[in-house]
Design an enzyme around this catalytic site. Structure first.
Site, mmCIF file in Angstrom:
data_model
loop_
_atom_site.group_PDB
_atom_site.id
_atom_site.type_symbol
_atom_site.label_atom_id
_atom_site.label_comp_id
_atom_site.label_asym_id
_atom_site.label_seq_id
_atom_site.Cartn_x
_atom_site.Cartn_y
_atom_site.Cartn_z
ATOM 1 N N LYS A 171 37.518 56.306 33.390
ATOM 2 C CA LYS A 171 37.825 54.877 33.240
ATOM 3 C C LYS A 171 37.499 54.447 31.808
ATOM 4 C CE LYS A 171 37.212 50.403 35.470
ATOM 5 N NZ LYS A 171 36.928 49.652 34.228
ATOM 6 N N ARG B 18 48.241 43.524 29.476
ATOM 7 C CA ARG B 18 48.328 43.276 30.920
ATOM 8 C C ARG B 18 48.335 41.786 31.248
ATOM 9 N NH1 ARG B 18 44.013 46.448 34.205
ATOM 10 N NH2 ARG B 18 42.634 45.194 32.917
ATOM 11 N N GLU C 235 45.912 53.053 28.244
ATOM 12 C CA GLU C 235 44.786 52.363 27.628
ATOM 13 C C GLU C 235 44.761 52.605 26.124
ATOM 14 O OE1 GLU C 235 41.267 50.107 29.065
ATOM 15 O OE2 GLU C 235 43.027 50.911 30.073
ATOM 16 N N CYS D 58 25.878 16.326 39.931
ATOM 17 C CA CYS D 58 25.831 15.027 39.269
ATOM 18 C C CYS D 58 26.694 14.075 40.098
ATOM 19 C CB CYS D 58 26.380 15.138 37.852
ATOM 20 S SG CYS D 58 26.672 13.541 37.043
#
Length: 584
Positions: A29, A50, A95, A345
């Site tokens: 990876k 992507r 990649e 808040c």
């Protein structure tokens, strides 16, 4: 963990016939930037990031400068058993990354020039790909590994996709490996872990794919994640540091989030100086105090998180954090609602909430206004040019031009970008409103169910609850949002200022409100496509079988829902029968 990998395999097997054989292809990876490359007649024509999974940035010219990305495919080297029409498009994904030695050299050069250093190779690679000048990209010596062949050329396995990519002229990571079982996957995972620090690139784990492509496609997709792939990551890198302060941030829904301000420390290649503490209960669970020494890690190597306090290192000077009773931005009363961990808040006009709502409104998954980011929104707000999202659509070039950093061209581009964004789908419009508990998926479900903003605005909680995946909390939140007079006024003003909502195809009444439950893998439709078709044809979709269910649609390898349907006497139909009912 390996146990989670076994659980994943169990889930996958439930969706497949008993005789189906599972084998895997495991890949390193890479820690880089995912890109898609499109070739026509063998020539590179488009290269894109992507992005959000559907739309990315066109970075073709910059990708052309990377030596490992071929400008022309070696089609003559394609083995004859793979068919390719002469004019067929081929899409390759992979990649882009920066090697460690290139990264170190780049930072030496940055330092010599007196410029900011890059935090890690991934950021350096991503920044290089997005340069306006391709010459800068070329000088960065980026690399590329292909990891998928999207086009069907007759390949049967993921491993074959890699082989074809190599034949066409791409590099594929030589460390990738086919594995017959998860036991082999675990050995591969441990082998790569030992090599991790010696490899010439950064990585954060391995990706495990079901190797058989037909099986992979059959498993389908959940949200944006394919069921047939899983990331098997290495433990996050940890570091110790000191909590110098705890401050509170106010979000767009008024939520007060405590944030630890840390003594800067390097973790996973980046300098970390902030970590979220989520809420008061998390602070109590950790027993974290200002001045404490803590262990932090990056969850998924991205989000800094305090995982442990080291009380033995306390000196006695540490201070407990007390949650504020007043909003740190507007001074209004803060309350913690019954059954919730968060503080809020109570002032809906709080500046911090307004600013965060505007950031959300223009984000990529909402109105996606080109060139309009947080810094420009802050400028517009500080100069009182906008007070809410509707004011954006009244801006003129003359309003924007006097602002710092703007000139005639920049002002024109911004106003043009705002005007272009006026047409928006109903789903994105609903998401842009920032309704509490309503994310992208729920916004899409509401859009399909009601078909128009008018119908959605008039729906009560009881009607909303009938929608699959919309529970009582979401239904109440949506109902309350549209009852609030300020929200009604905002929507009316947006429409008056030229916002055009594009409704989804009209919902028909072919299915007469019948409730369907889906189980197993369908042959022609994904689960999400089937749900949308049913809803557009006037049916409802539920996630569980009950006596109120009209039909169970059973695909291949149905789960326990089929058994429940038979016990309750619910009619079971096939995908073909469902499509027949819709098409009648």
């Amino acid at each position: 963990s390996h146990d989670e990998m076994l659980e994943w395999e169990k889930r996958v097997r439930k969706l497949l016939p008993d005789h189906a054989r599972l084998e895997y292809y495991a890949e390193v990876k890479m820690d880089g930037l995912a890109v898609a490359l499109v070739y026509r007649q063998g020539m590179l024509v488009v290269g894109a990031t992507r992005g959000n999974g559907i739309i990315g940035e066109n970075v073709t010219q910059n990708l052309r400068t990377i030596e490992s990305i071929p400008l022309r495919l070696s089609l003559d080297r394609l083995p004859k058993k793979y068919s390719l029409l002469s004019n067929k498009e081929i899409e390759i994904r992979g990649e882009v990354f920066m090697r460690r030695d290139v990264f170190e050299t780049l930072n030496v050069q940055q330092k010599k020039r007196g410029q900011a250093l890059f935090a890690n190779p991934r950021n350096a690679a991503a920044g290089s790909i997005r340069q306006l000048n391709p010459k800068i990209t070329a000088a960065r010596s980026l690399d590329f590994f292909a990891y998928d062949l999207v086009t069907d050329l007759g390949q049967r396995t993921h491993e074959e996709s890699h082989a074809i990519a190599q034949a066409l002229g791409f590099k594929s990571n030589p460390k990738n490996k086919d594995c017959s079982t998860l036991t082999e996957v675990k050995k591969y995972y441990e082998h790569v872990a030992k090599l991790r620090d010696r490899l010439p690139y950064q990585l954060d784990g391995i990706v495990v794919n079901v190797n058989d492509i037909q099986t992979y496609r059959r498993l389908g997709v959940v949200g944006k994640a394919p069921r047939g792939s899983i990331a098997y990551k290495y433990p996050a890198e940890q570091a110790t540091t000191i909590v110098e302060d705890i401050q509170v941030q106010v979000g767009r829904t008024g939520t007060l989030t405590p944030v630890a301000h840390l003594k800067p420390v390097q973790v996973a290649g980046t300098t970390v100086s902030r970590a979220t503490l989520h809420n008061e209960d998390e602070i109590a669970r950790l027993d974290v105090r200002i001045g404490d020494t803590v262990i932090i890690q990056k969850a998924g190597d991205i989000i800094p998180d305090i995982i442990q306090v080291l009380p033995k290192l306390r000196t006695g000077k540490e201070r407990n954090f007390v949650f504020p009773s007043q909003c740190p931005v507007c001074g209004s009363k803060v309350e913690r609602r019954s059954g919730e961990a968060a503080h809020y808040c109570t002032n809906q006009n709080c500046f911090a909430q307004t600013r965060e709502k505007l950031y959300h409104f223009v984000s990529k998954t909402a109105f996606d206004i080109d060139g309009l980011g947080p810094k420009i929104i802050d400028q517009l707000y500080e100069h009182e040019l906008i007070r809410d999202a509707a004011d954006l659509f009244t801006l003129t070039e003359g309003d924007v031009e006097p602002l710092e950093g703007f000139a005639e061209v920049a002002a024109k581009n911004l106003v043009t970008g705002i005007r272009r964004s006026r047409s928006i789908s109903l789903a994105r419009f609903v998401y842009a409103l920032g309704i509490r508990h309503v994310g992208e998926e729920t916004a899409n479900d509401l859009a399909v169910e009601f078909g128009s903003i008018g119908a959605l605005r008039s729906a009560d909680a009881e009607r909303l609850e009938k929608i699959s995946d919309v529970g009582i909390v979401v239904a109440k939140s949506v109902e309350e949002y549209f009852r609030e007079s300020a929200n009604k006024k905002l929507i009316d003003t947006l429409l008056a200022n030229g916002v055009k909502i594009i409704n989804p195809p009209k919902r028909q009444n072919k299915l007469g409100g019948a409730t369907f439950v889906l189980t197993g893998t369908l042959e022609n439709l994904t689960r999400d496509e089937a749900k949308e078709r049913i809803r557009l044809a006037g049916g409802d979709v539920s996630g569980s079988v009950s006596a109120k269910t009209d039909y169970v649609v059973a695909g291949d390898s149905p789960g326990s829902k089929l058994d429940t349907a038979k016990k309750l006497g619910v009619k079971v139909i096939s995908e073909k029968e469902l499509l027949g009912m819709i098409e009648k």
